[in-house]
Every structure is written in structure tokens, then in C-alpha cells.
Motif scaffolding. Structure first.
Motif, PDB file in Angstrom:
ATOM      1  N   GLU A  71       0.838  -1.209   0.000  1.00  0.00           N
ATOM      2  CA  GLU A  71       0.000   0.000   0.000  1.00  0.00           C
ATOM      3  C   GLU A  71       0.872   1.257   0.000  1.00  0.00           C
ATOM      4  N   GLN A  72       1.990   1.219   0.727  1.00  0.00           N
ATOM      5  CA  GLN A  72       2.920   2.352   0.703  1.00  0.00           C
ATOM      6  C   GLN A  72       3.485   2.566  -0.699  1.00  0.00           C
ATOM      7  N   ARG A  73       3.824   1.465  -1.360  1.00  0.00           N
ATOM      8  CA  ARG A  73       4.361   1.588  -2.718  1.00  0.00           C
ATOM      9  C   ARG A  73       3.329   2.179  -3.661  1.00  0.00           C
ATOM     10  N   ARG A  74       2.075   1.737  -3.505  1.00  0.00           N
ATOM     11  CA  ARG A  74       1.017   2.279  -4.366  1.00  0.00           C
ATOM     12  C   ARG A  74       0.787   3.760  -4.088  1.00  0.00           C
ATOM     13  N   ALA A 156      11.594   5.215  -4.734  1.00  0.00           N
ATOM     14  CA  ALA A 156      12.730   4.295  -4.834  1.00  0.00           C
ATOM     15  C   ALA A 156      13.730   4.466  -3.686  1.00  0.00           C
ATOM     16  N   PRO A 157      14.186   5.696  -3.366  1.00  0.00           N
ATOM     17  CA  PRO A 157      15.105   5.825  -2.229  1.00  0.00           C
ATOM     18  C   PRO A 157      14.457   5.456  -0.899  1.00  0.00           C
ATOM     19  N   TYR A 158      13.162   5.707  -0.776  1.00  0.00           N
ATOM     20  CA  TYR A 158      12.478   5.329   0.465  1.00  0.00           C
ATOM     21  C   TYR A 158      12.535   3.818   0.661  1.00  0.00           C
ATOM     22  N   PHE A 159      12.139   3.060  -0.358  1.00  0.00           N
ATOM     23  CA  PHE A 159      12.099   1.603  -0.216  1.00  0.00           C
ATOM     24  C   PHE A 159      13.498   0.983  -0.234  1.00  0.00           C
ATOM     25  N   TRP A 177      18.397   7.789   3.268  1.00  0.00           N
ATOM     26  CA  TRP A 177      17.224   8.482   3.806  1.00  0.00           C
ATOM     27  C   TRP A 177      17.481   9.950   4.160  1.00  0.00           C
ATOM     28  N   ALA A 178      18.671  10.267   4.657  1.00  0.00           N
ATOM     29  CA  ALA A 178      18.937  11.643   5.129  1.00  0.00           C
ATOM     30  C   ALA A 178      18.742  12.676   4.018  1.00  0.00           C
ATOM     31  N   PRO A 179      19.358  12.507   2.851  1.00  0.00           N
ATOM     32  CA  PRO A 179      19.129  13.497   1.785  1.00  0.00           C
ATOM     33  C   PRO A 179      17.694  13.491   1.266  1.00  0.00           C
ATOM     34  N   LEU A 180      17.042  12.325   1.307  1.00  0.00           N
ATOM     35  CA  LEU A 180      15.643  12.265   0.869  1.00  0.00           C
ATOM     36  C   LEU A 180      14.768  13.088   1.803  1.00  0.00           C
ATOM     37  N   ARG A 191       8.224  12.806   5.301  1.00  0.00           N
ATOM     38  CA  ARG A 191       9.402  13.408   5.937  1.00  0.00           C
ATOM     39  C   ARG A 191       9.394  13.150   7.434  1.00  0.00           C
ATOM     40  N   THR A 192       8.221  13.247   8.041  1.00  0.00           N
ATOM     41  CA  THR A 192       8.113  12.988   9.482  1.00  0.00           C
ATOM     42  C   THR A 192       8.514  11.547   9.798  1.00  0.00           C
ATOM     43  N   GLU A 193       8.043  10.617   8.975  1.00  0.00           N
ATOM     44  CA  GLU A 193       8.392   9.205   9.184  1.00  0.00           C
ATOM     45  C   GLU A 193       9.896   8.990   9.038  1.00  0.00           C
ATOM     46  N   LEU A 194      10.480   9.599   7.996  1.00  0.00           N
ATOM     47  CA  LEU A 194      11.910   9.426   7.771  1.00  0.00           C
ATOM     48  C   LEU A 194      12.732  10.040   8.910  1.00  0.00           C
ATOM     49  N   GLU A 195      12.320  11.194   9.402  1.00  0.00           N
ATOM     50  CA  GLU A 195      13.043  11.830  10.504  1.00  0.00           C
ATOM     51  C   GLU A 195      13.005  10.949  11.752  1.00  0.00           C
TER      52      GLU A 195
END
Length: 208
Positions: A71-74, A156-159, A177-180, A191-195
Motif C-alpha cells: 500500500e505504501q508503494r502504491r 525508490a530511495p524510500y524503499f 534516507w537523510a538526503p531524501l 518526511r516525518t516518518e523518515l526523521e
């Protein structure tokens, strides 16, 4: 003990079948008996008759399909169009535990349309799923192809980072992840999830 009894019973039945039902010539009876005894000896050497049985089914071997990941990919990639049709087919096979077939579908898809980043991304995820959550060189190649084709898309960078983190490569995941996170809008859900993920990685790396 039960294992030994079963082994000897099977050996006796096999010997009887060969000598009588199989109508083996009497002159070769000793040779046949010796072959059966060799089989028993091999079982004694390699087998574990004292261990309890632990039957396995095909369902036990396959990893469960990660519906939330799909679902995240979609949400980040293409839901519709030709790529979406390939991905739906691959997801369907993945839900059945057919991870090899799910990956093969997307191998065929990228051969047909090698410039679609969504197909390469789906292939990377499918290969990770087939490897039980471990990122392989072929999966890395697929993620890199997706990022090269569309350098601005976050999927792509997320996954790729997620696969690296799940494989224990936290430092490499951080580098992706940091530059993304920096180029995503402030306050956005991704962005919140990645942080948060980056904070956890820093905590893990700092405590190691």
C-alpha cells in the motif's frame, strides 16, 4: 526407537517385494539383501530416528505478504496504467506465497518496459521479499535503476533505504534516507516518518 522399528519394517517389506513380487532370480538374493542392509546402514549413519517428526507444508516456508508495504508503494508510485497492472499481478502472486513467481513477473515487465521506474521499484521489493527480507545484489540493482530513471521521485530511495535497514545496514540506510528527508516538504507525512527513522538509526548506531 519408533524410527528404528519403522526403518526395519520398511526394509523387510522392500526386501519381500523384491524377492517375491519382483521375482528376483534366486541367485541374486544375497546381493539384493546386501543392498537393503546398506540402505539400513546409511539410515543409521545419516538419519536421526530418535527425533520427533516435524512435518512441513508449503505454507510454512513462504514469508507472509506485507500488505502495508504494498500500500505504501502504491501511495508513492503508480497505481494505474500498464505498470500498475504488472504490479497488481505480482502482488497477487506474493499474497499466495509465490515470491519467485512474483519477482519473475516483474523481470518480464522490466524487459518489456525498461524505462519505467515503478516496475524497477516493484522488482526490487519483490526480490527482497523473495530473499526473506534480505537485500540482494539484484535487488540493489533494481532500486538503483529506479532511482536513476527518476531521480526526483521519493519512492525508490524510500524503499531502498527500508530494505537496507531491514537487512541491518543501518549506516547505508541513513545515507539514502537523510538526503531524501531534506528535500521533502517540512511537515509532510513521509518526511516525518523518515526523521523518526533517522533518529532511531542514530540511537542504534550511537549505542553500538
Amino acid at each position: 526407537m519408533t524410527g528404528w522399528i519403522g526403518a526395519f519394517l520398511l526394509a523387510f517389506v522392500a526386501l519381500a517385494a523384491l524377492l517375491w513380487a519382483g521375482r528376483v532370480p534366486r541367485a541374486t538374493w544375497e546381493l539384493v539383501a546386501a543392498a537393503v542392509l546398506c540402505g539400513i546402514a546409511g539410515y543409521a549413519w545419516q538419519g536421526s530416528p530418535g527425533l520427533a517428526g516435524a512435518p512441513r507444508t508449503a505454507a510454512d516456508q513462504s514469508a507472509p505478504f506485507d500488505e502495508s508495504l504494498a500500500e505504501q508503494r502504491r501511495a508513492l508510485g503508480e497505481r494505474f496504467g500498464k505498470a500498475g497492472q504488472w504490479l497488481v499481478l505480482s502482488d497477487g502472486l506474493g499474497r499466495q506465497g509465490k515470491t519467485q513467481e512474483a519477482a519473475n513477473v516483474l523481470v518480464a515487465a522490466v524487459r518489456q518496459d525498461p524505462k519505467d521506474p515503478n516496475l524497477w521499484l516493484g522488482l526490487g521489493n519483490a526480490l527482497v521479499a523473495h530473499a526473506g527480507g534480505v537485500i540482494s545484489p539484484s535487488a540493489e540493482f533494481a532500486f538503483h535503476r529506479a532511482m536513476a530513471i527518476d531521480a526526483t521521485a521519493p519512492a525508490a530511495p524510500y524503499f531502498y533505504g527500508l530494505a537496507l535497514a531491514q537487512s541491518g545496514q543501518l549506516d547505508n540506510a541513513r545515507k539514502i534516507w537523510a538526503p531524501l528527508a531534506m528535500r521533502l516538504p517540512e511537515g509532510s507525512k513521509l518526511r516525518t516518518e523518515l526523521e523518526q527513522n533517522l533518529q532511531m538509526i542514530d540511537s542504534r548506531l550511537g549505542g553500538s
